[in-house]
Design an enzyme around this catalytic site. Structure first.
Site, PDB file in Angstrom:
ATOM      1  CE1 TYR A 141      -7.455 -18.693  15.329  1.00  0.00           C
ATOM      2  CE2 TYR A 141      -8.209 -16.777  14.130  1.00  0.00           C
ATOM      3  CZ  TYR A 141      -8.481 -17.884  14.908  1.00  0.00           C
ATOM      4  OH  TYR A 141      -9.775 -18.169  15.261  1.00  0.00           O
ATOM      5  CE  LYS A 191     -10.754 -18.410  31.473  1.00  0.00           C
ATOM      6  NZ  LYS A 191     -12.025 -18.309  32.236  1.00  0.00           N
ATOM      7  CG  ASP A 223     -15.163 -17.740  31.269  1.00  0.00           C
ATOM      8  OD1 ASP A 223     -14.769 -16.567  31.331  1.00  0.00           O
ATOM      9  OD2 ASP A 223     -14.945 -18.569  32.189  1.00  0.00           O
ATOM     10  CG  ASP A 247     -12.626 -16.457  14.238  1.00  0.00           C
ATOM     11  OD1 ASP A 247     -13.683 -16.180  13.644  1.00  0.00           O
ATOM     12  OD2 ASP A 247     -11.841 -17.322  13.830  1.00  0.00           O
ATOM     13  CG  ASP A 251     -18.486 -16.308  13.521  1.00  0.00           C
ATOM     14  OD1 ASP A 251     -18.287 -15.213  12.968  1.00  0.00           O
ATOM     15  OD2 ASP A 251     -18.113 -17.385  13.028  1.00  0.00           O
TER      16      ASP A 251
END
Length: 357
Positions: A141, A191, A223, A247, A251
């Site tokens: 970001y 990852k 994942d 993020d 959620d």
């Protein structure tokens, strides 16, 4: 000296949910002898409309002077056509960056009364109590280079995911410290089999772990973590991860609890803190008294714990919410189809009543 709190309702339902949370804040501050000084400001789309910037200089100045910020939500279709640099979300990202809020704590705890509201089977979600610790001021970001270059078929978009060892180390330390106050387990999500930046992430988290031998550390690819949150969510205590992965996963975790309208968050730095619900501005229901204020109210509970040093007050807020839910009150996002629901203001009234006002 009183604690200075900056109130930023923002956009959409932010202007409905924040006043309910402020009622709780003022009530509990009086009860527990916490002096607070409240100031209100503009951020997001409302700030752009008034001042031509999603983060006006006066808002940033007030935020820097405050001990804590209580934020509602930012954004909405009205501002989607604006240039990227002045969209409402830039105000939120700017606050995080300028205040040095590097650690985002997002608890996902299900209230027993809402086990049936989750889209997963009650036996899968009943008893969930996990915390996502998300790095907040680095990663993709904020990384450089970034942007879109070229024209036509030659256009190319670039965002850069970058972390330094010190950035990783400080969020790892925060996660281990949070775990010490919970069940003593941290799962670091990365990852590392594909992304070199998260290979470094895994190395540094492992190095920092040497200072916390009382905490159990495991690693998981993102994942697999996304799958495990749905498959067996109760295996997690504290999840620590990067800005982007956090993020998304937070959620996902929110929906285990029945509604994104139930989950608070705390964004912490060395000096400043910001508290906000994890949901957005919900412009489709704004102004209709349909919003769920619980996440914002619970964010106030986190403020008492992390800024005011009163963890017992957070438990008091959670108990009041539980009492209201036990009494059958549901906002529209929680109510079963065809069942009655209460509005934002009435839910606030019931929580204040449950607190014994």
């Amino acid at each position: 000296m009183p604690h200075r709190v900056l109130i930023l309702p923002g956009d959409g339902i932010g202007r409905e949910i924040v006043p309910q949370a402020v009622r709780v804040l003022e009530l509990l501050a009086r009860r527990h002898g916490v002096e607070v000084s409240l100031e209100e400001g503009l951020v997001g789309g409302a700030a752009y409309d008034a001042a031509g910037s999603p983060l006006p200089a006066e808002t940033l100045k007030a935020a820097r002077a405050a001990d804590a910020v209580l934020l509602g939500a930012v954004g909405g279709p009205k501002w989607e056509a604006l240039p990227y640099a002045v969209r409402p979300e830039r105000g939120l990202l700017g606050l995080r960056k300028e205040l040095g809020l590097f650690a985002n704590l997002r608890p996902a705890r299900i209230f027993p009364q809402l086990a049936g509201a989750s889209t997963l089977k009650p036996e899968v979600v009943d008893g969930i109590d996990l915390m996502v610790v998300r790095e907040l001021t680095g990663g993709v970001y904020f990384g450089e280079p970034r942007g879109v270059t070229g024209e036509g078929d030659g256009r190319r978009g670039v965002n850069t995911m970058a972390y330094s060892a010190p950035e990783i180390a400080r969020i790892a330390r925060k996660a281990f410290e949070v775990a010490r106050l919970r069940r003593g387990e941290v799962c670091s999500v990365d990852k590392a089999n594909v992304l070199e930046v998260t290979e470094l992430w895994r190395q540094v988290v492992t190095e920092v772990h040497a200072d916390y031998p009382d905490v159990r550390l495991t690693h998981m690819y993102v994942d697999n973590a996304a799958m495990q949150l749905v498959r067996r969510p109760k295996q997690f205590d504290v999840i620590v991860t990067s800005n982007l992965f956090g993020d998304i996963l937070s959620d996902e975790a929110s929906m285990l609890t029945g509604s994104i309208g139930m989950l608070p968050s705390a964004s912490l730095g060395e000096r400043h803190a910001m508290y906000e619900p994890i949901h957005g501005s919900a412009p489709d229901i704004a102004g209709k008294d349909l919003a769920n204020p619980v996440a914002t109210v619970l964010s106030v509970g986190m403020m008492f714990k992390y800024t005011f040093g009163k963890p017992e007050v957070e438990a008091e807020v959670e108990a009041a919410v539980s009492k209201v839910l036990e009494g059958g009150a549901r906002t529209a996002d929680l109510a079963e189809p065809g069942r009655p629901h209460v509005g934002c203001r009435e839910m606030g009234d019931r929580i204040v009543e449950a607190l014994g006002a």
